[in-house]
Design a protein around this motif. Sequence first.
Motif, mmCIF file in Angstrom:
data_model
loop_
_atom_site.group_PDB
_atom_site.id
_atom_site.type_symbol
_atom_site.label_atom_id
_atom_site.label_comp_id
_atom_site.label_asym_id
_atom_site.label_seq_id
_atom_site.Cartn_x
_atom_site.Cartn_y
_atom_site.Cartn_z
ATOM 1 N N HIS A 108 17.854 27.767 -54.130
ATOM 2 C CA HIS A 108 17.229 28.903 -54.824
ATOM 3 C C HIS A 108 16.253 28.432 -55.914
ATOM 4 C CE1 HIS A 108 19.518 32.391 -53.209
ATOM 5 N NE2 HIS A 108 20.300 31.415 -52.814
ATOM 6 N N GLU A 109 16.019 27.116 -55.932
ATOM 7 C CA GLU A 109 15.077 26.500 -56.872
ATOM 8 C C GLU A 109 15.403 26.844 -58.323
ATOM 9 O OE1 GLU A 109 11.158 27.494 -55.416
ATOM 10 O OE2 GLU A 109 11.418 26.217 -53.654
ATOM 11 N N ILE A 110 16.684 26.783 -58.660
ATOM 12 C CA ILE A 110 17.131 27.005 -60.036
ATOM 13 C C ILE A 110 16.746 25.783 -60.863
ATOM 14 C CG2 ILE A 110 19.170 27.361 -61.491
ATOM 15 C CD1 ILE A 110 18.425 29.790 -59.677
ATOM 16 N N ASP A 111 16.265 25.998 -62.071
ATOM 17 C CA ASP A 111 15.790 24.907 -62.920
ATOM 18 C C ASP A 111 16.944 23.974 -63.323
ATOM 19 O OD1 ASP A 111 16.579 25.609 -66.012
ATOM 20 O OD2 ASP A 111 16.326 27.411 -64.791
ATOM 21 N N GLU A 112 16.572 22.757 -63.716
ATOM 22 C CA GLU A 112 17.549 21.712 -64.030
ATOM 23 C C GLU A 112 18.477 22.084 -65.191
ATOM 24 O OE1 GLU A 112 18.332 18.925 -62.273
ATOM 25 O OE2 GLU A 112 16.918 19.781 -60.835
ATOM 26 N N GLU A 113 17.943 22.673 -66.239
ATOM 27 C CA GLU A 113 18.780 23.056 -67.383
ATOM 28 C C GLU A 113 19.837 24.078 -66.973
ATOM 29 O OE1 GLU A 113 19.217 21.879 -70.555
ATOM 30 O OE2 GLU A 113 17.976 20.292 -69.699
ATOM 31 N N SER A 114 19.461 25.024 -66.159
ATOM 32 C CA SER A 114 20.410 26.028 -65.693
ATOM 33 C C SER A 114 21.469 25.387 -64.813
ATOM 34 C CB SER A 114 19.689 27.141 -64.936
ATOM 35 O OG SER A 114 18.778 27.804 -65.795
ATOM 36 N N LYS A 115 21.060 24.454 -63.956
ATOM 37 C CA LYS A 115 22.034 23.753 -63.107
ATOM 38 C C LYS A 115 23.021 22.970 -63.969
ATOM 39 C CE LYS A 115 19.109 21.771 -60.239
ATOM 40 N NZ LYS A 115 18.501 21.080 -59.100
ATOM 41 N N LYS A 116 22.528 22.365 -65.038
ATOM 42 C CA LYS A 116 23.429 21.630 -65.948
ATOM 43 C C LYS A 116 24.434 22.576 -66.595
ATOM 44 C CE LYS A 116 20.208 17.920 -67.073
ATOM 45 N NZ LYS A 116 19.335 17.356 -68.117
ATOM 46 N N GLU A 117 23.980 23.770 -66.954
ATOM 47 C CA GLU A 117 24.890 24.751 -67.560
ATOM 48 C C GLU A 117 25.946 25.208 -66.556
ATOM 49 O OE1 GLU A 117 23.391 27.944 -70.079
ATOM 50 O OE2 GLU A 117 21.491 26.834 -70.188
ATOM 51 N N VAL A 118 25.537 25.441 -65.317
ATOM 52 C CA VAL A 118 26.494 25.833 -64.285
ATOM 53 C C VAL A 118 27.499 24.705 -64.067
ATOM 54 C CG1 VAL A 118 26.781 26.358 -61.818
ATOM 55 C CG2 VAL A 118 24.939 27.444 -63.135
ATOM 56 N N LEU A 119 27.018 23.494 -64.023
ATOM 57 C CA LEU A 119 27.904 22.342 -63.846
ATOM 58 C C LEU A 119 28.917 22.257 -64.988
ATOM 59 C CD1 LEU A 119 28.463 19.960 -61.967
ATOM 60 C CD2 LEU A 119 26.825 18.620 -63.303
ATOM 61 N N ALA A 120 28.478 22.492 -66.201
ATOM 62 C CA ALA A 120 29.391 22.469 -67.353
ATOM 63 C C ALA A 120 30.459 23.557 -67.222
ATOM 64 C CB ALA A 120 28.605 22.644 -68.654
ATOM 65 N N ILE A 121 30.062 24.725 -66.746
ATOM 66 C CA ILE A 121 31.031 25.809 -66.534
ATOM 67 C C ILE A 121 32.048 25.392 -65.476
ATOM 68 C CG2 ILE A 121 31.318 28.160 -65.641
ATOM 69 C CD1 ILE A 121 28.516 28.747 -66.962
ATOM 70 N N LEU A 122 31.563 24.821 -64.384
ATOM 71 C CA LEU A 122 32.466 24.393 -63.314
ATOM 72 C C LEU A 122 33.455 23.342 -63.809
ATOM 73 C CD1 LEU A 122 29.884 24.181 -60.390
ATOM 74 C CD2 LEU A 122 31.597 25.978 -60.793
ATOM 75 N N TRP A 123 32.974 22.393 -64.613
ATOM 76 C CA TRP A 123 33.876 21.375 -65.168
ATOM 77 C C TRP A 123 34.901 22.016 -66.100
ATOM 78 C CZ3 TRP A 123 35.123 17.137 -63.066
ATOM 79 C CH2 TRP A 123 34.194 16.365 -62.374
ATOM 80 N N SER A 124 34.483 23.020 -66.847
ATOM 81 C CA SER A 124 35.418 23.667 -67.782
ATOM 82 C C SER A 124 36.518 24.433 -67.043
ATOM 83 C CB SER A 124 34.661 24.603 -68.729
ATOM 84 O OG SER A 124 34.269 25.798 -68.073
ATOM 85 N N LEU A 125 36.269 24.836 -65.808
ATOM 86 C CA LEU A 125 37.249 25.590 -65.014
ATOM 87 C C LEU A 125 38.180 24.690 -64.202
ATOM 88 C CD1 LEU A 125 34.888 28.392 -63.663
ATOM 89 C CD2 LEU A 125 36.642 28.625 -65.440
ATOM 90 N N LYS A 126 37.824 23.434 -64.089
ATOM 91 C CA LYS A 126 38.520 22.500 -63.190
ATOM 92 C C LYS A 126 40.037 22.509 -63.382
ATOM 93 C CE LYS A 126 38.627 17.638 -61.980
ATOM 94 N NZ LYS A 126 38.229 16.306 -62.385
ATOM 95 N N GLU A 127 40.485 22.345 -64.602
ATOM 96 C CA GLU A 127 41.928 22.247 -64.854
ATOM 97 C C GLU A 127 42.673 23.542 -64.565
ATOM 98 O OE1 GLU A 127 43.549 19.376 -65.334
ATOM 99 O OE2 GLU A 127 41.563 18.467 -65.114
ATOM 100 N N SER A 128 42.010 24.663 -64.675
ATOM 101 C CA SER A 128 42.677 25.941 -64.416
ATOM 102 C C SER A 128 42.675 26.312 -62.934
ATOM 103 C CB SER A 128 42.033 27.063 -65.243
ATOM 104 O OG SER A 128 40.686 27.258 -64.869
ATOM 105 N N ILE A 129 41.996 25.522 -62.116
ATOM 106 C CA ILE A 129 41.901 25.802 -60.688
ATOM 107 C C ILE A 129 42.636 24.761 -59.839
ATOM 108 C CG2 ILE A 129 40.280 25.910 -58.740
ATOM 109 C CD1 ILE A 129 38.280 27.252 -60.634
ATOM 110 N N MET A 130 42.486 23.492 -60.187
ATOM 111 C CA MET A 130 43.037 22.423 -59.358
ATOM 112 C C MET A 130 44.558 22.349 -59.401
ATOM 113 S SD MET A 130 40.607 19.069 -59.632
ATOM 114 C CE MET A 130 42.074 18.147 -59.949
ATOM 115 N N ALA A 131 45.128 22.026 -58.239
ATOM 116 C CA ALA A 131 46.562 21.747 -58.076
ATOM 117 C C ALA A 131 47.457 22.814 -58.689
ATOM 118 C CB ALA A 131 46.890 20.363 -58.620
ATOM 119 N N LYS A 132 47.073 24.047 -58.560
ATOM 120 C CA LYS A 132 47.896 25.166 -59.071
ATOM 121 C C LYS A 132 48.754 25.714 -57.978
ATOM 122 C CE LYS A 132 46.201 24.944 -63.131
ATOM 123 N NZ LYS A 132 46.952 24.294 -64.127
#
Length: 134
Positions: A110-134
């Motif tokens: 979708h040609e999302i800019d790099e800064e926005s992709k970095k923000e999405v990545l940060a959100i995904l990392w912040s959710l990791k512990e609440s999603i994995m191995a539950k």
Amino acid sequence: MTETVTKTSIEKATLFERLGGTEGIAQLVDDVVENHMKNPAIKVRFLPYKDQPERLAKIKQHTVDFFSAGSGGSAIYTGRDMPATHRGMNISASEYMHAMDDIMLALDSHEIDEESKKEVLAILWSLKESIMAK
């Protein structure tokens, strides 16, 4: 001059706006789900939803609402929290990384800019512990 204006505009816009608002996020969610269904490492978790179109539509809507609310939109997320949603799935670190890769692939398509992709990545990392191995 144009580069400065574009950068300034990006910095002032919320992540929600930069992802295209509700419509843009809905398109991203559709593409992410398609990517998951094609990904050999995680498709087994997603393919059963092809036979449950109402359930898939509800999951997609919850995902759109969750990400819209968390990225600066006005949506209200009414679904379960992440640990409750993923309880019993035992999602591995490898599966989580594949899911993240699928999300980043959709952002690229979708040609999302790099800064926005970095923000999405940060959100995904912040959710990791609440999603994995539950």
